[in-house]
Enzyme design. Structure first.
Site, PDB file in Angstrom:
ATOM      1  N   ASP A  66      18.365 -26.394  32.684  1.00 26.41           N
ATOM      2  CA  ASP A  66      18.926 -25.013  32.984  1.00 26.41           C
ATOM      3  C   ASP A  66      20.756 -24.780  33.551  1.00 26.41           C
ATOM      4  O   ASP A  66      20.674 -24.187  33.941  1.00 26.41           O
ATOM      5  CB  ASP A  66      18.116 -24.330  34.646  1.00 26.41           C
ATOM      6  CG  ASP A  66      16.259 -24.477  33.799  1.00 26.41           C
ATOM      7  OD1 ASP A  66      16.569 -23.719  33.236  1.00 26.41           O
ATOM      8  OD2 ASP A  66      16.015 -25.282  35.223  1.00 26.41           O
TER       9      ASP A  66
ATOM     10  N   HIS B 171      14.703 -18.419  32.057  1.00 27.71           N
ATOM     11  CA  HIS B 171      14.715 -18.824  33.552  1.00 27.71           C
ATOM     12  C   HIS B 171      14.376 -17.672  34.261  1.00 27.71           C
ATOM     13  O   HIS B 171      15.105 -16.591  34.326  1.00 27.71           O
ATOM     14  CB  HIS B 171      15.837 -19.747  33.827  1.00 27.71           C
ATOM     15  CG  HIS B 171      14.904 -20.451  35.433  1.00 27.71           C
ATOM     16  ND1 HIS B 171      14.096 -21.789  34.696  1.00 27.71           N
ATOM     17  CD2 HIS B 171      15.388 -20.176  36.036  1.00 27.71           C
ATOM     18  CE1 HIS B 171      14.264 -22.603  36.384  1.00 27.71           C
ATOM     19  NE2 HIS B 171      15.093 -21.789  37.420  1.00 27.71           N
TER      20      HIS B 171
ATOM     21  N   GLY C 276       3.970 -16.436  25.826  1.00 30.50           N
ATOM     22  CA  GLY C 276       4.628 -16.390  24.461  1.00 30.50           C
ATOM     23  C   GLY C 276       5.158 -14.957  24.841  1.00 30.50           C
ATOM     24  O   GLY C 276       5.207 -14.362  23.670  1.00 30.50           O
TER      25      GLY C 276
END
Length: 202
Positions: A158, A117, A20
């Site tokens: 995505d 991403h 995280g």
């Protein structure tokens, strides 16, 4: 009515599978006054994730919500949504979350889910493209440049609108580890900047 609509700080919820790092960078920026938002909750599909331990230590509402607890995907989707709604989450931030969001969460938080991403989307994204697989694909394709992308999450993996990108060179001598380190160094600041711009948009 949400906290944001009442004139208070927008309430942030996080989903994470491992460390995280994005959630931590955002929470740190909030604590430092660099980001006007309130981290309130984190759920993980991994009961042993350090992100979950960190959230508990920070006093965030924390929950382990996974297919181990909810084998039926629809039940897991409902459990995640219930957790977010109980904590009155306004904006959902994915921080290395390795699962696809269910349709109920996507519908309830449409236009309010952010993800990061490790490539310059739309390049090297989509199902199965995550972590070192992405960096290996970038190197194999002979790309001269890579980076990270913060985007809104939609039903397509995505495929959501790009909010912000960071860029780093890909060196001829690059290994996956070297490229990963260079991209990761940009991710925390990029996520904070993208979220700040997202929250301040009219």
């Amino acid at each position: 009515m949400s906290e944001q609509e009442r004139g208070g700080l927008p309430r942030l919820g996080f989903l994470a599978s491992h460390g995280g790092s994005g959630a931590r960078a955002i929470a740190q920026a909030c604590a430092a006054g660099e980001l006007s938002a309130l981290p309130v909750a984190l759920a993980s599909n991994n009961s042993a994730s350090s992100a979950l331990a960190w959230a508990r230590a920070e006093g965030l509402a924390a929950a382990h919500l996974s297919s181990a607890r909810f084998p039926d995907p629809a039940a897991l989707d409902r459990a995640v949504l219930a957790f977010l709604q109980e904590q009155r989450v306004d904006v959902l931030v994915l921080s290395g979350y390795m699962k696809v969001l269910g349709p109920q969460v996507l519908a309830a938080y449409e236009g309010r889910v952010l993800n990061i991403h490790p490539s310059l989307l739309p390049l090297h994204g989509g199902p199965g493209m995550y972590g070192d697989r992405v960096h290996a694909a970038v190197i194999a394709a002979g790309e001269r440049e890579s980076g990270a992308t913060v985007h809104l999450v939609t039903a397509g993996v995505d495929e959501g609108p790009v909010l912000a990108q960071s860029r780093v060179p890909v060196l001829l001598t690059d290994s996956v580890e070297g490229l990963r380190a260079r991209v990761q160094a940009t991710e925390g600041p990029l996520y904070v900047r993208a979220l700040r711009e997202f929250l301040s948009a009219p």
